[in-house]
Design a protein around this motif. Structure first.
Motif, PDB file in Angstrom:
ATOM      1  N   LEU A  15      76.389  31.687  32.667  1.00  0.00           N
ATOM      2  CA  LEU A  15      76.614  32.825  33.552  1.00  0.00           C
ATOM      3  C   LEU A  15      76.678  34.127  32.760  1.00  0.00           C
ATOM      4  CD1 LEU A  15      77.043  33.518  36.524  1.00  0.00           C
ATOM      5  CD2 LEU A  15      79.492  33.267  36.138  1.00  0.00           C
ATOM      6  N   SER A  16      77.374  34.113  31.646  1.00  0.00           N
ATOM      7  CA  SER A  16      77.466  35.302  30.795  1.00  0.00           C
ATOM      8  C   SER A  16      76.095  35.756  30.325  1.00  0.00           C
ATOM      9  CB  SER A  16      78.364  35.023  29.592  1.00  0.00           C
ATOM     10  OG  SER A  16      79.692  34.816  30.000  1.00  0.00           O
ATOM     11  N   HIS A  18      73.460  35.630  31.921  1.00  0.00           N
ATOM     12  CA  HIS A  18      72.726  36.222  33.051  1.00  0.00           C
ATOM     13  C   HIS A  18      73.341  37.523  33.550  1.00  0.00           C
ATOM     14  CE1 HIS A  18      70.929  32.236  33.022  1.00  0.00           C
ATOM     15  NE2 HIS A  18      69.921  32.801  33.640  1.00  0.00           N
ATOM     16  N   LYS A  19      74.403  37.972  32.907  1.00  0.00           N
ATOM     17  CA  LYS A  19      75.000  39.249  33.304  1.00  0.00           C
ATOM     18  C   LYS A  19      74.025  40.378  33.016  1.00  0.00           C
ATOM     19  CE  LYS A  19      79.186  40.347  32.502  1.00  0.00           C
ATOM     20  NZ  LYS A  19      80.451  40.660  31.828  1.00  0.00           N
ATOM     21  N   GLU A  20      73.998  41.341  33.897  1.00  0.00           N
ATOM     22  CA  GLU A  20      73.107  42.489  33.735  1.00  0.00           C
ATOM     23  C   GLU A  20      73.938  43.745  33.492  1.00  0.00           C
ATOM     24  OE1 GLU A  20      70.633  42.659  37.202  1.00  0.00           O
ATOM     25  OE2 GLU A  20      69.465  40.916  36.593  1.00  0.00           O
ATOM     26  N   ASP A  22      76.457  46.414  32.850  1.00  0.00           N
ATOM     27  CA  ASP A  22      77.920  46.381  32.808  1.00  0.00           C
ATOM     28  C   ASP A  22      78.513  45.632  34.006  1.00  0.00           C
ATOM     29  OD1 ASP A  22      77.240  48.228  34.721  1.00  0.00           O
ATOM     30  OD2 ASP A  22      78.617  49.785  34.040  1.00  0.00           O
ATOM     31  N   GLU A  23      77.771  44.651  34.525  1.00  0.00           N
ATOM     32  CA  GLU A  23      78.257  43.837  35.633  1.00  0.00           C
ATOM     33  C   GLU A  23      79.553  43.131  35.253  1.00  0.00           C
ATOM     34  OE1 GLU A  23      74.842  41.830  38.442  1.00  0.00           O
ATOM     35  OE2 GLU A  23      75.232  40.881  36.536  1.00  0.00           O
ATOM     36  N   THR A  24      80.417  42.980  36.234  1.00  0.00           N
ATOM     37  CA  THR A  24      81.584  42.118  36.044  1.00  0.00           C
ATOM     38  C   THR A  24      81.138  40.679  36.301  1.00  0.00           C
ATOM     39  OG1 THR A  24      82.244  42.191  38.366  1.00  0.00           O
ATOM     40  CG2 THR A  24      83.124  43.938  36.907  1.00  0.00           C
ATOM     41  N   MET A  25      81.981  39.720  35.923  1.00  0.00           N
ATOM     42  CA  MET A  25      81.652  38.320  36.197  1.00  0.00           C
ATOM     43  C   MET A  25      81.545  38.089  37.704  1.00  0.00           C
ATOM     44  SD  MET A  25      80.959  36.655  33.571  1.00  0.00           S
ATOM     45  CE  MET A  25      81.366  34.951  33.308  1.00  0.00           C
ATOM     46  N   GLU A  27      80.538  40.239  39.974  1.00  0.00           N
ATOM     47  CA  GLU A  27      79.251  40.779  40.425  1.00  0.00           C
ATOM     48  C   GLU A  27      78.110  39.846  40.040  1.00  0.00           C
ATOM     49  OE1 GLU A  27      80.339  45.544  40.236  1.00  0.00           O
ATOM     50  OE2 GLU A  27      79.707  44.504  38.408  1.00  0.00           O
ATOM     51  N   THR A  28      78.197  39.277  38.849  1.00  0.00           N
ATOM     52  CA  THR A  28      77.157  38.338  38.411  1.00  0.00           C
ATOM     53  C   THR A  28      77.170  37.096  39.288  1.00  0.00           C
ATOM     54  OG1 THR A  28      77.362  39.155  36.154  1.00  0.00           O
ATOM     55  CG2 THR A  28      76.263  37.036  36.448  1.00  0.00           C
ATOM     56  N   ARG A  31      75.675  37.881  42.672  1.00  0.00           N
ATOM     57  CA  ARG A  31      74.224  38.019  42.586  1.00  0.00           C
ATOM     58  C   ARG A  31      73.552  36.660  42.399  1.00  0.00           C
ATOM     59  NH1 ARG A  31      71.321  38.348  38.185  1.00  0.00           N
ATOM     60  NH2 ARG A  31      73.058  38.985  36.859  1.00  0.00           N
TER      61      ARG A  31
END
Length: 82
Positions: A15-16, A18-20, A22-25, A27-28, A31
């Motif tokens: 999951l980390s 795939h973060k885009e 400054d997304e929070t976890m 928000e990720t 999405r």
């Protein structure tokens, strides 16, 4: 209110990755667990192809329903045999 969830280390790493930006976890996760945005898939299929795809999905759902009904019937008939 805030809740905490547990995930495996492997899932957290995936999951980390795939973060885009400054997304929070959260928000990720939001999405990643939603389907594609309609504008991302608009125009991929012709109207005829879309109808064919819908019919195929309905056929598959029908087969799944038939299998579920058969399993339920078999289970219920075993209950009455005892």
């Amino acid at each position: 209110m805030v809740k905490t969830i547990r995930v495996s280390e492997e899932y957290h790493e995936w999951l980390s990755a795939h973060k885009e930006g400054d997304e929070t976890m959260e928000e990720t996760l939001r999405r990643m667990t939603r389907g594609p945005h309609p504008s991302d898939v608009a125009g991929l299929l012709t109207g005829e192809e879309a109808e064919d795809a819908k019919e195929a999905v309905n056929r598959l759902r029908g087969r799944d329903r038939d299998r579920l009904d058969a399993a339920r019937s078999a289970f219920e008939s075993e209950d009455t045999d005892e």
